[in-house]
Design an enzyme around this catalytic site. Structure first.
Site, PDB file in Angstrom:
ATOM      1  N   ASN A   1     -10.209   0.608  -0.312  1.00 11.23           N
ATOM      2  CA  ASN A   1      -9.213   0.531   0.764  1.00 11.23           C
ATOM      3  C   ASN A   1      -9.790   0.965   2.108  1.00 11.23           C
ATOM      4  O   ASN A   1     -10.313   2.082   2.224  1.00 11.23           O
ATOM      5  CB  ASN A   1      -8.049   1.470   0.456  1.00 11.23           C
ATOM      6  CG  ASN A   1      -7.145   0.954  -0.637  1.00 11.23           C
ATOM      7  OD1 ASN A   1      -7.491   0.027  -1.360  1.00 11.23           O
ATOM      8  ND2 ASN A   1      -5.983   1.556  -0.758  1.00 11.23           N
ATOM      9  N   ILE A   2      -9.634   0.114   3.100  1.00 10.64           N
ATOM     10  CA  ILE A   2     -10.174   0.414   4.436  1.00 10.64           C
ATOM     11  C   ILE A   2      -9.133   0.070   5.495  1.00 10.64           C
ATOM     12  O   ILE A   2      -8.709  -1.085   5.606  1.00 10.64           O
ATOM     13  CB  ILE A   2     -11.479  -0.380   4.667  1.00 10.64           C
ATOM     14  CG1 ILE A   2     -12.548   0.118   3.671  1.00 10.64           C
ATOM     15  CG2 ILE A   2     -11.959  -0.227   6.116  1.00 10.64           C
ATOM     16  CD1 ILE A   2     -13.772  -0.744   3.563  1.00 10.64           C
ATOM     17  N   ASP A   3      -8.725   1.052   6.234  1.00 11.87           N
ATOM     18  CA  ASP A   3      -7.769   0.869   7.323  1.00 11.87           C
ATOM     19  C   ASP A   3      -8.298   1.505   8.608  1.00 11.87           C
ATOM     20  O   ASP A   3      -8.415   0.848   9.650  1.00 11.87           O
ATOM     21  CB  ASP A   3      -6.417   1.490   6.934  1.00 11.87           C
ATOM     22  CG  ASP A   3      -5.334   1.217   7.965  1.00 11.87           C
ATOM     23  OD1 ASP A   3      -5.607   0.552   8.976  1.00 11.87           O
ATOM     24  OD2 ASP A   3      -4.200   1.692   7.779  1.00 11.87           O
TER      25      ASP A   3
ATOM     26  N   SER B   1     -12.801   4.479   4.552  1.00  5.99           N
ATOM     27  CA  SER B   1     -13.422   4.094   5.823  1.00  5.99           C
ATOM     28  C   SER B   1     -14.681   4.923   6.042  1.00  5.99           C
ATOM     29  O   SER B   1     -14.756   6.086   5.634  1.00  5.99           O
ATOM     30  CB  SER B   1     -12.439   4.320   6.979  1.00  5.99           C
ATOM     31  OG  SER B   1     -11.530   3.243   7.049  1.00  5.99           O
TER      32      SER B   1
ATOM     33  N   HIS C   1      -9.053   4.852  -2.458  1.00  3.92           N
ATOM     34  CA  HIS C   1      -8.396   4.897  -1.148  1.00  3.92           C
ATOM     35  C   HIS C   1      -9.279   5.677  -0.183  1.00  3.92           C
ATOM     36  O   HIS C   1     -10.302   6.236  -0.567  1.00  3.92           O
ATOM     37  CB  HIS C   1      -7.033   5.600  -1.286  1.00  3.92           C
ATOM     38  CG  HIS C   1      -5.981   4.728  -1.876  1.00  3.92           C
ATOM     39  ND1 HIS C   1      -4.903   4.288  -1.157  1.00  3.92           N
ATOM     40  CD2 HIS C   1      -5.864   4.181  -3.110  1.00  3.92           C
ATOM     41  CE1 HIS C   1      -4.148   3.518  -1.928  1.00  3.92           C
ATOM     42  NE2 HIS C   1      -4.708   3.432  -3.120  1.00  3.92           N
TER      43      HIS C   1
ATOM     44  N   ASP D   1       3.021   4.914  -5.499  1.00  7.10           N
ATOM     45  CA  ASP D   1       2.255   6.146  -5.298  1.00  7.10           C
ATOM     46  C   ASP D   1       3.102   7.353  -5.690  1.00  7.10           C
ATOM     47  O   ASP D   1       3.837   7.909  -4.882  1.00  7.10           O
ATOM     48  CB  ASP D   1       1.819   6.246  -3.829  1.00  7.10           C
ATOM     49  CG  ASP D   1       0.938   7.462  -3.589  1.00  7.10           C
ATOM     50  OD1 ASP D   1       0.790   8.279  -4.516  1.00  7.10           O
ATOM     51  OD2 ASP D   1       0.406   7.593  -2.476  1.00  7.10           O
TER      52      ASP D   1
ATOM     53  N   ASP E   1       0.852  -1.189   0.000  1.00  6.69           N
ATOM     54  CA  ASP E   1       0.000   0.000   0.000  1.00  6.69           C
ATOM     55  C   ASP E   1       0.894   1.246   0.000  1.00  6.69           C
ATOM     56  O   ASP E   1       1.796   1.372   0.837  1.00  6.69           O
ATOM     57  CB  ASP E   1      -0.851  -0.055   1.285  1.00  6.69           C
ATOM     58  CG  ASP E   1      -1.963   0.958   1.308  1.00  6.69           C
ATOM     59  OD1 ASP E   1      -2.408   1.387   0.227  1.00  6.69           O
ATOM     60  OD2 ASP E   1      -2.403   1.315   2.424  1.00  6.69           O
ATOM     61  N   HIS E   2       0.667   2.150  -0.929  1.00  5.93           N
ATOM     62  CA  HIS E   2       1.420   3.409  -1.001  1.00  5.93           C
ATOM     63  C   HIS E   2       2.936   3.215  -1.064  1.00  5.93           C
ATOM     64  O   HIS E   2       3.683   3.825  -0.273  1.00  5.93           O
ATOM     65  CB  HIS E   2       1.073   4.331   0.190  1.00  5.93           C
ATOM     66  CG  HIS E   2      -0.339   4.812   0.152  1.00  5.93           C
ATOM     67  ND1 HIS E   2      -0.773   5.803  -0.683  1.00  5.93           N
ATOM     68  CD2 HIS E   2      -1.430   4.401   0.837  1.00  5.93           C
ATOM     69  CE1 HIS E   2      -2.070   6.001  -0.508  1.00  5.93           C
ATOM     70  NE2 HIS E   2      -2.497   5.147   0.403  1.00  5.93           N
TER      71      HIS E   2
END
Ligand code: G3H
Ligand code: 13P
Ligand code: ZN
Length: 334
Positions: free
Chosen positions: A277-279, A237, A234, A115, A93-94
């Site tokens: 994307n979920i963090d 959430s 991205h 990224d 990720d990134h």
């Protein structure tokens, strides 16, 4: 050097094709530790969903790249043991440099994000192309996600003060010149738990912030320019109010928290958006459960007694997302 196929992982080509055809999105959940990984795998096996396990550079520094690789291998075996061989992608990720992407690819990642979104356009093209050339030349083709447009928000290693929407007029040229397999775009989402300022939102009588809608017109224009091409969101959430309130009830201070409403993500998942994307939601769910358990049981000092409930909360949240938001439930064996 280890190839992802030796670990039982897949790249994102097939799952994105199926997600596009089936009008759902693949969950991309970040993990840094065992409990998060267990929750993701339990939820995705229970709902029979494909999954992208996301590792940021912060996570690599926290958990160690060799441990991470073996955790991903373990995740494949764990899913099998739980009764469903769901497709599992291990994704950087990134990624911030060519060298970091190469290091991940050589350590078993099946997919990487480079990224370059903060760079001038031509530099972003050059860097992304270089990563694609390496990733695609591997015997086992590694997929690459690029990004155009800038998301606002601040986290450990991802930060930008203001967002700049993706310019639809650039996307065809970017994809053609770089060879990327998917493209992350900016249409109003952002990283972290404060996705909008209170001034950008309206407020319900009981104090809940209602954010402005995402720029679906830009997404539509991008879809027209790149028919059938996988798009990534991205910063997706939802920042559930129940976790925000629980964290605050048990001593936390997280003012002005606001996320992307679930109905907007559901709408996006039905479009060319194939990866969401979920963090932050995972951080909130775990923190809420840990704060609750420790507040209600002040004598507790066995980490399993608070990490266990946190893991269960996380698992339930991911399962609900797969079923009701991303729509990926039931598609593991498509
Ligand atoms: O988009 C970034 C992810 O939420 C990762 O965050 O760099 O704090 O691990 P992190
Ligand atoms: P959130 O902060 O909205 O969870 O976004 C996570 C993300 O985009 C990871 O790349
Ligand atoms: Zn992100």
């Amino acid at each position: 050097m280890v190839s992802y196929k030796e670990l039982g992982l897949v790249n994102s080509i097939d799952i994105f094709k199926k997600a596009m055809a089936g009008h759902y999105a693949i969950p991309a959940y970040n993990f840094n530790n065992m409990e998060q990984l267990q929750a993701i795998i339990q939820a995705c096996v229970e709902t029979k969903s494909p999954v992208i396990l996301q590792v940021s550079n912060g996570a690599r520094n926290y958990a160690n790249k060799y441990l991470l690789r073996n955790m991903a291998r373990g995740a494949v075996e764990y899913a099998h043991e739980l009764g469903c061989d769901i497709p599992i992608v291990l994704h950087l990720d990134h990624g911030s440099s060519y060298e970091m992407c190469v290091d991940c690819i050589e350590n078993g990642f099946s997919s990487v994000m480079i990224d370059g979104s903060a760079l001038p356009y031509d530099e972003n093209v050059a860097l992304t192309k270089k990563v694609c050339e390496y990733a695609h030349s591997r015997k086992d083709y590694v997929t690459v996600e690029g990004e155009l447009g800038v998301l606002a928000g601040v986290e450990d290693e991802v930060s930008a003060e203001a967002s700049h929407y993706t310019k639809p007029e650039e996307v065809q040229d970017f994809v053609k010149k770089t060879g990327v397999d998917s493209l992350a775009i900016s249409i109003g989402t952002s990283h972290g738990r404060c996705k909008f300022t209170p001034e950008q939102c309206t407020r319900t009588p009981d104090g809940v912030l209602i954010p402005p809608p995402l720029a679906f017109d830009i997404l539509e224009e991008i879809e027209k320019k790149l028919p059938g091409f996988p798009i990534v969101l991205h910063g997706s959430s939802s920042v559930p109010i129940k976790y925000v309130r629980e964290i605050e009830k048990f001593g936390g201070k997280i003012p002005d928290s606001v996320g992307i409403p679930e109905d907007q993500l559901r709408k996006a998942a039905k479009s060319a958006v194939c990866k969401i994307n979920i963090d932050s939601d995972g951080r909130l769910a775990m923190t809420a459960a840990i704060r609750r358990v420790l507040a209600e049981n002040p004598g507790e000092f066995d980490p399993r007694k608070y990490l266990g409930p946190a893991r269960d909360e996380l698992k339930n949240m991911y399962a609900e997302k797969n079923k009701n938001v991303l729509g990926s439930a039931g598609h593991a064996l498509d």
